[in-house]
Design an enzyme around this catalytic site. Structure first.
Site, PDB file in Angstrom:
ATOM      1  CD  GLU A  32      -1.688  -2.396   1.583  1.00  0.00           C
ATOM      2  OE1 GLU A  32      -0.498  -2.597   1.916  1.00  0.00           O
ATOM      3  OE2 GLU A  32      -2.584  -3.276   1.663  1.00  0.00           O
ATOM      4  CG  PHE A  83      -9.635  -9.677  11.721  1.00  0.00           C
ATOM      5  CD1 PHE A  83      -8.365 -10.013  12.187  1.00  0.00           C
ATOM      6  CD2 PHE A  83      -9.897  -9.780  10.362  1.00  0.00           C
ATOM      7  CE1 PHE A  83      -7.385 -10.448  11.312  1.00  0.00           C
ATOM      8  CE2 PHE A  83      -8.919 -10.228   9.483  1.00  0.00           C
ATOM      9  CZ  PHE A  83      -7.659 -10.556   9.964  1.00  0.00           C
ATOM     10  CD  GLN A  84      -7.231  -7.501   8.084  1.00  0.00           C
ATOM     11  OE1 GLN A  84      -8.115  -7.304   7.256  1.00  0.00           O
ATOM     12  NE2 GLN A  84      -6.050  -8.013   7.773  1.00  0.00           N
ATOM     13  CE  LYS A 133     -17.096  -6.890   3.899  1.00  0.00           C
ATOM     14  NZ  LYS A 133     -16.374  -8.145   4.147  1.00  0.00           N
ATOM     15  CG  MET A 192      22.592  11.997   3.083  1.00  0.00           C
ATOM     16  SD  MET A 192      23.750  13.171   2.340  1.00  0.00           S
ATOM     17  CE  MET A 192      22.783  13.794   0.976  1.00  0.00           C
TER      18      MET A 192
HETATM   19  C1  LIG Z   1      12.397   5.695   5.109  1.00  0.00           C
HETATM   20  C2  LIG Z   1      13.685   6.336   5.453  1.00  0.00           C
HETATM   21  N1  LIG Z   1      14.515   5.756   6.370  1.00  0.00           N
HETATM   22  C3  LIG Z   1      15.687   6.341   6.677  1.00  0.00           C
HETATM   23  C4  LIG Z   1      16.080   7.507   6.093  1.00  0.00           C
HETATM   24  C5  LIG Z   1      17.405   8.154   6.463  1.00  0.00           C
HETATM   25  N2  LIG Z   1      18.301   8.191   5.284  1.00  0.00           N
HETATM   26  C6  LIG Z   1      18.438   9.309   4.538  1.00  0.00           C
HETATM   27  S1  LIG Z   1      19.452   9.068   3.227  1.00  0.00           S
HETATM   28  C7  LIG Z   1      19.739   7.472   3.660  1.00  0.00           C
HETATM   29  C8  LIG Z   1      20.638   6.605   2.825  1.00  0.00           C
HETATM   30  C9  LIG Z   1      20.098   6.348   1.472  1.00  0.00           C
HETATM   31  O1  LIG Z   1      20.878   5.357   0.864  1.00  0.00           O
HETATM   32  P1  LIG Z   1      20.792   5.086  -0.680  1.00  0.00           P
HETATM   33  O2  LIG Z   1      19.389   4.957  -1.097  1.00  0.00           O
HETATM   34  O3  LIG Z   1      21.705   3.990  -1.026  1.00  0.00           O
HETATM   35  O4  LIG Z   1      21.307   6.475  -1.301  1.00  0.00           O
HETATM   36  P2  LIG Z   1      22.770   7.111  -1.324  1.00  0.00           P
HETATM   37  O5  LIG Z   1      22.807   8.139  -0.252  1.00  0.00           O
HETATM   38  O6  LIG Z   1      23.754   6.017  -1.112  1.00  0.00           O
HETATM   39  O7  LIG Z   1      22.866   7.723  -2.679  1.00  0.00           O
HETATM   40  C10 LIG Z   1      19.047   7.148   4.831  1.00  0.00           C
HETATM   41  C11 LIG Z   1      19.110   5.842   5.492  1.00  0.00           C
HETATM   42  C12 LIG Z   1      15.182   8.085   5.159  1.00  0.00           C
HETATM   43  N3  LIG Z   1      15.449   9.231   4.556  1.00  0.00           N
HETATM   44  N4  LIG Z   1      14.017   7.483   4.846  1.00  0.00           N
END
Ligand SMILES: Cc1ncc(C[n+]2csc(CCOP(=O)(O)OP(=O)(O)O)c2C)c(N)n1
Ligand SMILES: [Mg+2]
Lengths: 590, 189
Positions: A79, A141-142, A191, A500
């Site tokens: 979803e 439920f749900q 529902k 990042m």
């Molecule tokens: C759902 C979610 N969880 C955690 C984060 C924190 N976060 C920001 S950037 C990042 C790393 C992203 O890694 P990747 O997709 O490999 O991109 P890269 O920075 O390596 O280009 C994380 C964990 C986030 N932004 N969103």
């Protein structure tokens, strides 16, 4: 397809116009039907084209009504994917996206998607099933209190208490989602409402006495803004997502050209002004260009259009724009004005309407000295990276996507370094072409949003720029793309890291890479398992050929770009720092 | 010049009473209360009751904050779809009342003394039992508090207060109709 929902006002006017002149407005005969059918009829009346969803017990009646309705349903594998697809559809078109989920876990799975749309003011209508009315509040439920859960992440939400309410509620939901400052609206339908009978008569108007967005700016404020712009010596136009939401891109360009204004854009504002225009300074803020940030720090008149002075843009507020004398803040949401900074000239109104009025009032101007200064910054501190001889540089991939598509493709991104590189090097030419989660920063957004965008704009090329981390957060939607042959081209900038996070750990945690190094499966094999064409690129010389091959393929493609692993994203304003202090590839930018 | 991030006060925090006219629909109270908690504003007191027209309710909310905070609160309240009108009640121009029911320990020896205090305050005794009396007092906050202070030595067993409601003096009104004519057009979004 029927009329589009954004044109509802026009459509209603047209319907009126089609009635014989003078004749008293003829009342349509209400039709007797079930709640589920009424929902379908209402969605048709709103011009809905696609419904992104996933079925379950509480929405069986609704899915049954959809079965032969003529509305196109897209079965998402999660979803969250459905919410992001609806969101991507909306960002690419300006028309509301629709998603549908069952009660309980189906509904809660939508939440991240709704919060994403809410933070970026995207019109999404989410429909959830709930347990039958008699069971509500009994931990059936749900059962989940989804209206309670989504209260802070929707513009508004409704719990439908009887089938009779459905037409009015759906009409109001679309109206609220698409007008004023747009945003997601959730409609929760127990529902048994789906099988309750009603007399269906779709309302043309809404009765929302407390909801009346202001579109026209106050003329006195517009005159004050014109005066400030006329007297400015170092003006800067600071453009955010609101400019795109209101369709103000032409007005932004017109005023920029008439008054010789440099234009800096937020992540959400990219595309509101052509990235290849000589007056574009690109993106500002934490990973913005040095020259955009210097322009902010030195401007005397700052014209904010549909932007909200987010902390990723301003850095430390007390160091933001220290030389500014006049801040003009144009926004349709009065609560944004004065929230983070106090504007000298606040203008509540629709960006496009206000700018069109403002353009009339400002004199033509040239700012040769200011531009000489900006051009010097551009020469001295260009956006740059060291090209790789043996390694594929992630920036080079973004640049190549820009070059092969001529900046005309829609690019949907995930979140991380790759997102910032895409924002920097894909100099998007037009509005609704850069689809990214700005406010919430939701990893896993890119692929489903790209699918939604491609379905919305089959005429457009759609690239998804993802990271190895983000891609895996909604990778299951490859099945959705494969099933419907949605031709998204996914460029995974695979650096083996949550890049990042690694970058922050490198700078601020002595390279202690705590859970940022990440093992991943073989994305080529994975994609092929879904029946999707896939390639791997390890040599810098192969980047373009791979992109061209992907473009030529009629269907989805995944390209696993094995990029330089420990590349950093520059410039960078450390969180909470001043926009004047930026880190570049060679240390602090002097 | 920018006054820093929102939330930083300018040092002039004071009490504000705002009157909020809302559509009377399920969930509207949680929307209002949720907005306050989500954005970090504190509610001192909130009272909800039916307004002059069916289908509408009026909330009287008391909060402490500076002018900027107050402005944000009002704007954020306006963004709620079911909020029709938000107005600050100027302390100099409003009538404000609260009602309190105070259960006090009382027996034959001191009941007369309590009755005397109650009379002075134009309050009333609404229930008497062998060991307690219930005092009903209506007035502004100062009066209610003074009453409580005077009764405290007798031994207060329970206090129930309604919270404060307020209305502007004179013909000015923040009513359902007043508002369709003016004001509304300038807000929303
Ligand atoms: C759902 C979610 N969880 C955690 C984060 C924190 N976060 C920001 S950037 C990042 C790393 C992203 O890694 P990747 O997709 O490999 O991109 P890269 O920075 O390596 O280009 C994380 C964990 C986030 N932004 N969103
Ligand atoms: Mg990565």
């Amino acid at each position: 397809m029927a009329v589009s929902a954004v044109d509802f006002g026009a459509a209603a006017a047209k319907r009126k116009a089609e009635q014989p002149a003078q004749a008293p407005a003829r009342r349509r005969e209400p039709r007797r039907m079930l709640g589920a059918q009424a929902l379908v009829e209402a969605l048709k009346a709103e011009g809905v084209e696609y419904i992104f969803g996933h079925p379950g017990g509480a929405v069986l009646h609704l899915y049954d009504a959809l079965y032969d309705s003529g509305l196109k349903t897209v079965l998402c594998r999660h979803e969250q994917g459905a919410a992001h697809m609806a969101d991507g559809y909306a960002r690419a078109t300006g028309r509301p996206g629709v998603c549908l989920a069952t009660s309980g876990p189906g509904a809660t799975n939508l939440v991240t998607g709704l919060a994403t749309a809410f933070m970026d003011s995207i019109p999404v209508v989410a429909i959830t099933g709930n347990v039958p009315r008699a069971l509500i509040g009994r931990d059936a439920f749900q059962e989940a209190d989804i209206t309670g859960i989504t209260l802070p992440v929707t513009k508004h939400n409704f719990l439908v208490r009887s089938a009779r309410e459905l037409p009015r509620v759906i009409r109001a939901a679309f109206h609220i989602a698409t007008t004023g400052r747009p945003g997601p609206v959730l409609v929760d339908i127990p529902k048994d409402v789906g099988v309750e009978e009603l007399d269906f008569d779709y309302p043309e108007t809404v009765d929302l006495p407390g909801y009346k967005p202001t579109y026209k700016g106050h003329i006195r404020q517009i005159m004050a803004a014109a005066k400030a712009i006329a007297e400015a010596r170092r003006p800067l136009l600071y453009v955010g997502g609101g400019a795109i939401a209101s369709g103000a891109h032409e007005e932004v360009r017109a005023i920029a050209e008439k008054c010789d204004l440099p234009v800096a854009m937020t992540l959400m504002g990219l595309g509101a002004f052509p990235g290849n225009h000589p007056q574009s300074l690109g993106m500002l803020g934490m990973h913005g260009t040095a020259y955009a940030n210097y322009a902010i720090q030195n401007c005397d008149v700052l014209i904010a259009v549909g932007a909200r002075f987010d902390d990723r843009v301003t850095g430390a507020l007390d160091t933001f724009a220290p030389r500014v004398e006049q801040i003009i803040h144009i926004d349709i949401d009065p609560a944004e004005i004065g929230k983070n900074v106090i504007a000298h000239v606040p203008i509540v109104g629709d960006c496009r309407t206000v700018l069109s009025a403002l353009i009339e009032k400002v004199p033509e101007k040239k700012h040769p000295e200011w531009w000489a200064q900006i051009d010097e910054w551009r020469r001295e501190y260009p956006l740059q990276y060291r090209p790789g001889d043996t390694e594929v540089k992630p920036q080079a991939v973004c640049e190549a996507i820009y070059e092969v598509t001529g900046g005309e493709a829609i690019v949907a991104t995930d979140v991380g370094q790759h997102q910032m590189w895409a924002a920097q090097y894909y100099k998007v030419h037009g509005p609704r072409q850069f689809v990214t989660s700005g406010g919430l920063g939701t990893m896993g957004f890119g692929l489903p949003a790209g699918i939604g965008a491609k379905l919305a704009r089959p005429d457009k090329e759609v690239f998804v720029v993802s990271g190895d981390g983000s891609f895996q957060m909604n990778i299951q939607e490859l099945a959705t793309a494969a099933e419907h042959n949605v031709a998204v081209k996914v460029a995974v900038l695979n650096n083996g890291y949550l890049g990042m996070v690694r970058q922050w750990q490198e700078f601020f945690y002595q390279r202690r890479y705590s859970d940022s190094r990440m093992w991943s499966p073989d994305f080529v094999t994975i994609a092929q398992g879904y029946g999707i064409k896939a390639m791997r690129v390890t040599e810098p010389g192969d980047v373009r050929a791979a992109l061209e091959e992907a473009r030529a393929h009629d269907g989805p493609v995944v390209i696993d770009f094995q990029v330089a692993r420990e590349e950093n994203c520059f410039p960078m304003v450390p969180a909470g720092g001043s926009n004047s202090d930026m880190l570049g590839p060679k240390g602090w930018i002097e | 010049m920018f006054g820093g991030a929102f939330g930083a006060t300018d040092g002039k925090a004071r009490e504000h009473t705002i009157s909020v006219l809302v559509e009377n629909r399920p969930g509207v109270l949680s929307r209002v209360a949720g907005m306050f908690s989500r954005r970090g504003f504190n509610i001192d007191s909130i009272v909800v009751g039916a307004a002059e027209e069916p289908g509408f309710s009026r909330m009287t909310i008391v909060l402490v904050g500076d002018e900027r905070e107050l402005e944000q609160v009002q704007k954020q309240l306006h963004k709620l779809i079911e909020v029709i009108k938000v107005s600050e009640l100027d302390p100099a121009e409003m009538v404000e009342r609260e009602l309190a029911l105070i259960k006090v320990a009382a027996d034959r020896t001191n009941r007369a003394e309590i009755v005397q205090i109650v009379d002075i305050f134009r309050a009333s005794i609404v229930d008497v039992s062998p060991h307690t009396v219930i005092v009903e007092v209506t007035g502004d906050v100062k009066k209610v508090e003074a009453m409580v202070d005077l009764l405290r030595p007798f031994g207060i067993k329970e206090i129930v207060r309604t919270g404060r409601v307020g209305v502007l003096r004179g013909p000015k009104s923040s009513g359902v109709h007043g508002d369709r004519r003016r004001g509304l057009q300038a807000v929303g979004g």
